[in-house]
Design an enzyme around this catalytic site. Structure first.
Site, mmCIF file in Angstrom:
data_model
loop_
_atom_site.group_PDB
_atom_site.id
_atom_site.type_symbol
_atom_site.label_atom_id
_atom_site.label_comp_id
_atom_site.label_asym_id
_atom_site.label_seq_id
_atom_site.Cartn_x
_atom_site.Cartn_y
_atom_site.Cartn_z
ATOM 1 N N LYS A 72 -0.261 3.359 16.902
ATOM 2 C CA LYS A 72 -1.702 3.513 17.084
ATOM 3 C C LYS A 72 -2.212 4.778 16.410
ATOM 4 O O LYS A 72 -3.292 4.801 15.859
ATOM 5 C CB LYS A 72 -2.023 3.540 18.586
ATOM 6 N N TRP B 103 8.908 7.006 17.047
ATOM 7 C CA TRP B 103 8.634 6.002 16.013
ATOM 8 C C TRP B 103 9.464 6.446 14.810
ATOM 9 O O TRP B 103 9.211 7.509 14.239
ATOM 10 C CB TRP B 103 7.143 5.992 15.698
ATOM 11 N N HIS C 243 -9.460 -13.804 -12.147
ATOM 12 C CA HIS C 243 -8.750 -12.807 -12.949
ATOM 13 C C HIS C 243 -7.298 -12.648 -12.514
ATOM 14 O O HIS C 243 -6.684 -11.613 -12.762
ATOM 15 C CB HIS C 243 -9.507 -11.474 -12.893
ATOM 16 N N GLU D 118 -10.652 -6.509 5.909
ATOM 17 C CA GLU D 118 -10.364 -6.228 7.320
ATOM 18 C C GLU D 118 -9.794 -7.472 8.020
ATOM 19 O O GLU D 118 -8.841 -7.375 8.802
ATOM 20 C CB GLU D 118 -11.644 -5.719 8.005
ATOM 21 N N GLU E 158 -1.244 -7.855 10.303
ATOM 22 C CA GLU E 158 -0.598 -6.909 11.217
ATOM 23 C C GLU E 158 -0.265 -7.542 12.562
ATOM 24 O O GLU E 158 0.675 -7.123 13.234
ATOM 25 C CB GLU E 158 -1.416 -5.631 11.397
ATOM 26 N N CYS F 43 5.154 8.883 17.396
ATOM 27 C CA CYS F 43 5.864 9.695 18.388
ATOM 28 C C CYS F 43 4.921 10.385 19.364
ATOM 29 O O CYS F 43 3.792 10.722 19.014
ATOM 30 C CB CYS F 43 6.674 10.768 17.672
ATOM 31 N N LYS G 63 -6.100 -7.669 9.740
ATOM 32 C CA LYS G 63 -5.879 -8.049 11.144
ATOM 33 C C LYS G 63 -4.858 -9.166 11.232
ATOM 34 O O LYS G 63 -3.969 -9.145 12.063
ATOM 35 C CB LYS G 63 -7.179 -8.516 11.828
ATOM 36 N N ARG H 61 0.603 4.427 21.398
ATOM 37 C CA ARG H 61 0.725 4.975 20.044
ATOM 38 C C ARG H 61 1.712 4.174 19.196
ATOM 39 O O ARG H 61 1.737 4.331 17.988
ATOM 40 C CB ARG H 61 1.202 6.438 20.116
ATOM 41 N N ASN I 129 7.625 15.621 17.040
ATOM 42 C CA ASN I 129 6.772 14.682 16.288
ATOM 43 C C ASN I 129 6.615 15.264 14.891
ATOM 44 O O ASN I 129 6.391 16.466 14.757
ATOM 45 C CB ASN I 129 5.366 14.589 16.881
ATOM 46 N N GLY I 130 6.659 14.415 13.862
ATOM 47 C CA GLY I 130 6.454 14.912 12.497
ATOM 48 C C GLY I 130 7.700 14.703 11.648
ATOM 49 O O GLY I 130 8.599 13.941 12.024
HETATM 50 C C1 F6R Z 1 -5.421 -1.460 11.776
HETATM 51 C C2 F6R Z 1 -5.462 -0.069 12.212
HETATM 52 C C3 F6R Z 1 -5.059 0.988 11.247
HETATM 53 C C4 F6R Z 1 -5.908 2.254 11.470
HETATM 54 C C5 F6R Z 1 -5.392 3.396 10.578
HETATM 55 C C6 F6R Z 1 -6.235 4.634 10.721
HETATM 56 O O1 F6R Z 1 -5.847 -2.318 12.772
HETATM 57 O O2 F6R Z 1 -5.772 0.213 13.338
HETATM 58 O O3 F6R Z 1 -5.157 0.552 9.932
HETATM 59 O O4 F6R Z 1 -7.245 1.971 11.187
HETATM 60 O O5 F6R Z 1 -4.062 3.686 10.930
HETATM 61 O O6 F6R Z 1 -6.243 5.091 12.026
HETATM 62 P P1 F6R Z 1 -7.383 6.045 12.561
HETATM 63 O O7 F6R Z 1 -8.649 5.260 12.584
HETATM 64 O O8 F6R Z 1 -6.935 6.441 13.942
HETATM 65 O O9 F6R Z 1 -7.454 7.199 11.615
#
Ligand code: F6R
Length: 606
Positions: free
Chosen positions: A601, A74, A501, A478, A485, A2, A482, A27, A98-99
């Site tokens: 984001k 959101w 295992h 990682e 997501e 949000c 990627k 975001r 927000n929240g």
């Molecule tokens: C994945 C991604 C998220 C962020 C996570 C933490 O590509 O971007 O997993 O890494 O939400 O976000 P920050 O780094 O802003 O604390």
């Protein structure tokens, strides 16, 4: 997640609110809305989906008013539709939030008993009716104070009132909120980036504070309703470019920017003249630290996992890694000699912030590795190491990951050298190698065409696995994150040695498996694990570094070679083809690469 905008001006505000909401789109959100005051009425327009939809609605339904609030939502409570979109309004009050309000069910019951009618499924609507109820007996300041005291949970609020045509109220607990100052107008924003086009003069609200924003001045209050003075900060006016340039997506641009991220980080922290690392004003002596705990979420957590290998390799410190959402609720044994490092791109992640707050309450040594230096995590940490990678717009983190791991590697080198765990010659050698990293990343970025073809197989598969050992294990996690997501393909990251295992049962004919096997200490072991998955029918994409010795296996499906480098630096290079694999898979599927479904984001709720 949000986002909030509020503007109090003497000119019509709706179009500026819309363009500021567009700045908050990065975001991640699912609906948007705006409310303004005109002719003593609250007007409200809301739309499901993008801010563009809201803008189109405003072409039909013109919105006047020189004071207004806007929101991108959101969904947490209730479906992502236009009824649940913010603002939420009664006859007298309109609120953006927000929240999460944790006691909304109880409050709703109470308000219904008082005759209030609810339209949405949101927790936010209780705030609207609570203020409306309190305004029956209290003035503005007291009604806000009383309302905030009744709310449990986290919030950043923007509020306008039918009978107060000259003010906006802002309030914060747990979710970030900033006030901006312009010529004859003032603003409210959930981050300073959204306000940047209008002003660089900012005041951040602290938890428990609220404010009354008028056109020509702003008043601040603490949670008891007493007036307080707050500092106005002047943020840098340095103009960053937020456009995609010639790229189709921000993510593609951000992947290509990584050599610059590395260059900037190295220029910032490496003292080439004295062959040293500059970390100015580090507030603790090295003998005051005997262990490190690294904390983050998602990609940032993967940075922490990787850093553990470096800290253990280069220093004699004990190293722990924690997921912020787990750390914050565990019974932690806080130790004075532990350095707590919080890693976050946005610096606003609710769980990471809560973990930091907990450490601060226990008077621990706290250090932030963040990209957004005006963020809550940066402001509330005792020491900050910025990663300087510029704004990252793509929801999937790419250049910020490389920026984070660079800073963590540099810190490990510095602590190793200060503690004399790392011999001077080795330190010099590693520093010299580090300087070549941006060039190696540039070259590694050239392996494009092959990855585009490879991504077809991943798109046709039911699922996939990413395997690695040692430094390559966090990179496997990682890479899998990627891929899932962005292209919504099931992907698991696993330590290659764990396959026997349990997870080996998942391998079936034709399943694409990415094996990360750079020529490091783990190479032979990983190659053995690779053979085990090949023997069970997997289509193995081997990611390794260029070497004179060919990998001997006829049964590898595809191979990608990154540049060769000293072992510590290989994780940087291995990451790049995995980011591209995820990008091209999503591109071919036609998905929204910069804003994957359900994601945000900046994750400002827990
Ligand atoms: C994945 C991604 C998220 C962020 C996570 C933490 O590509 O971007 O997993 O890494 O939400 O976000 P920050 O780094 O802003 O604390």
């Amino acid at each position: 997640m949000c986002g909030i905008i509020g503007i109090n001006s003497s000119r019509p505000v709706s179009s500026t609110i819309i363009s500021s909401l567009k700045k908050l789109e990065y975001r991640g959100y699912d609906s948007a809305g705006i409310a303004t005051l005109s002719n003593n009425e609250i007007n409200e327009v809301k739309s499901e989906g993008r801010v563009d939809n809201l803008e189109n609605n405003l072409l039909v339904q013109k919105m006047e008013g020189t004071i207004g609030i806007g929101h991108v939502r959101w969904a947490t409570h209730g479906l992502p539709n236009s009824i649940n979109a913010h603002p939420h309004s009664s006859q007298n009050v309109s609120v953006v939030h927000n929240g999460i309000i944790e006691n909304s069910t109880l409050l709703k019951k109470f308000l219904i008993s008082k005759g209030h009618k609810f339209k949405s499924q949101t927790d936010t609507e209780v705030i609207v009716h609570l203020i409306t109820e309190n305004l029956k007996t209290e003035n503005i300041v007291n009604s806000i104070k009383k309302t905030l005291k009744s709310l449990h949970g986290s919030f950043a609020l923007g509020i306008i009132f039918k009978d107060q045509p000259d003010l906006i109220v802002g309030a914060r607990r747990g979710s970030p909120l900033a006030v901006g100052y312009g010529p004859n107008e003032n603003y409210l924003g959930s981050d300073s980036y959204a306000l940047k086009a209008m002003t660089n003069k900012i005041t951040y609200l602290n938890d428990g504070e609220f404010c009354i924003i008028k056109k020509d001045h702003v008043e601040f209050f603490n949670e008891d309703g007493d007036k307080i003075n707050k500092k106005v900060l002047e943020l840098s006016l340095e103009d960053e470019k937020y456009d995609k340039g010639d790229y189709k997506h921000f993510m593609a641009k951000e992947i290509e920017e990584q050599p610059t991220t590395l260059k900037n980080g190295i220029n910032e922290y490496v003292d080439t003249l004295n062959n040293d690392i500059n970390i100015y004003n580090f507030p603790w002596k090295t003998n005051e630290i005997s262990s490190i705990t690294l904390i983050g979420c998602g990609t940032a957590y993967h940075s922490c996992l990787l850093a553990k290998y470096w800290f253990e390799e280069l220093t004699s410190l004990d190293v722990n890694v924690d997921i912020a959402s787990e750390f914050r609720y565990r019974k932690n044994r806080f130790k004075k000699e532990t350095l707590y490092i919080f890693v976050s791109q946005s610096g606003e992640t609710a769980d990471t912030y809560a973990a930091l707050d907990l450490c601060n309450q226990n008077d621990m040594k706290t250090c932030a590795v963040v990209n957004v230096i005006e963020s809550s995590i940066a402001r509330d940490s005792k020491f900050v190491l910025p990663i300087h990678c510029g704004t990252e717009i793509g929801v999937a983190s790419t250049k910020a990951f490389l920026g984070q791991i660079l800073i963590l590697y540099i810190l490990a080198l510095k602590l190793g050298s200060l503690r004399k765990d790392l011999k001077k010659e080795l330190f010099n050698e590693k520093l010299k190698d580090l300087k070549s990293l941006p060039k190696l990343a540039e070259k590694t970025l050239l392996t494009d065409n092959k990855i585009q073809t490879i991504s077809n197989t991943f798109n046709e598969a039911k699922g996939s696995m990413f395997l690695g050992r040692g430094f390559s294990f966090p990179i496997a996690l990682e890479g899998a994150l990627k891929l899932k997501e962005l292209s919504y393909i099931h992907a698991e990251g696993y330590p290659a040695g764990e396959m026997k295992h349990g997870p080996l049962a998942l391998i079936e004919e034709g399943m694409p498996v990415v094996v990360l096997a750079p020529r490091d200490n783990y190479y032979k072991k990983t190659i053995s694990n690779m053979q085990e998955v090949i023997a069970r029918g997997a289509k193995v994409l081997l990611v390794t570094n260029r070497s004179k010795d060919e990998v001997v296996s006829e049964n590898i499906w595809e191979k990608i070679e990154v540049e060769s480098a000293n072992e510590d630096l290989l994780p940087f290079l291995l990451t790049i083809p995995l980011q591209k694999l995820a990008y091209y898979s999503a591109l071919k599927k036609g998905f929204d690469i910069d804003k994957p479904r359900n994601l945000a984001k900046s994750v400002t709720v827990e």
